[in-house]
Scaffold this motif. Sequence first.
Motif: not given
Length: 283
Positions: A99-112, A125-130, A151-157
């Motif tokens: 599901h994660y790549p699916t969600y990220i793909g949609f999120e990347r194309e979303a305007t809001a 809005l998360q920090t890397e440590a959180y 974690v790396a993917v989340r920081m890139a988002r």
Amino acid sequence: MTQRGQAPTARLRRLAMELRQLRERAGLSREQVAEATEINRTTLYRIEMAQAKPQVRTLRALLDVYDVSKDHRNDLIAILKLAGEESWLQTASEDLPGHYPTYIGFEREATAVLNYQLSFIPGLLQTEAYARTVIPGGAPELSAAEVESRVAVRMARQVDRDPSPIIEVIIDEVALCRRTGGPKIMREQLQHLLNKSEKSNVTLRVIPLSVGVHPGMHGSFVILRFAHGVRDVVYIEVSTTDLFLDNENEIRRYNLMFDQLRAVSANQGESRDLIARALAGIQ
């Protein structure tokens, strides 16, 4: 082909997105793909824009040109065969992509991105440590390497990426009170929230504990909005089960719920004060 006036389903949009990305990774233009497959360039454009549902033989021809692996090929064919269904329930046991790549793909194309979170700070809005604390907390079966990858993917988002969508976040105050990862990590996280709340594309509101019972107490959700009149997608994550909603009535219901949550939230200034008080209260 999709019916005239009918919005593409979440699965069909996922398939279109994957095919567009595969072509771009292969370094091919639509003209080159059309020449290699004898698929009309206009048809290819419509497939990549989720305006047309390809036949299985057309999909196989495209995957041959893009040199797609057997497992990935089977995943995409499975998505195509189920592409007419609006709601998309995806669990860890399914033979579909995670599901994660699916969600990220949609999120990347979303305007809001409209995100309501009950228990945690939203991923954008998360920090890397959180993030390094909450990711294995919700999925203890992950290896250390898998945690670091996520974690790396989340920081890139994060909201600083370019281009960045409009982000509206509503957080229950309980997420501010929970000492996730300990005092140091939580102090950094709350300060991070205050900093990011000042960005022009971010709207951050908090539902005070004093509100009592409210419509969001049953769980978190994300509404993803797109350009060109494309229908919203609602994403709900619950443990190992993930639901992509693409039904017009469900989308209307979740948009109404988000409006109701916005109405009971503190305004942005008051929300910043609530975050600052939570930060000051951490010893």
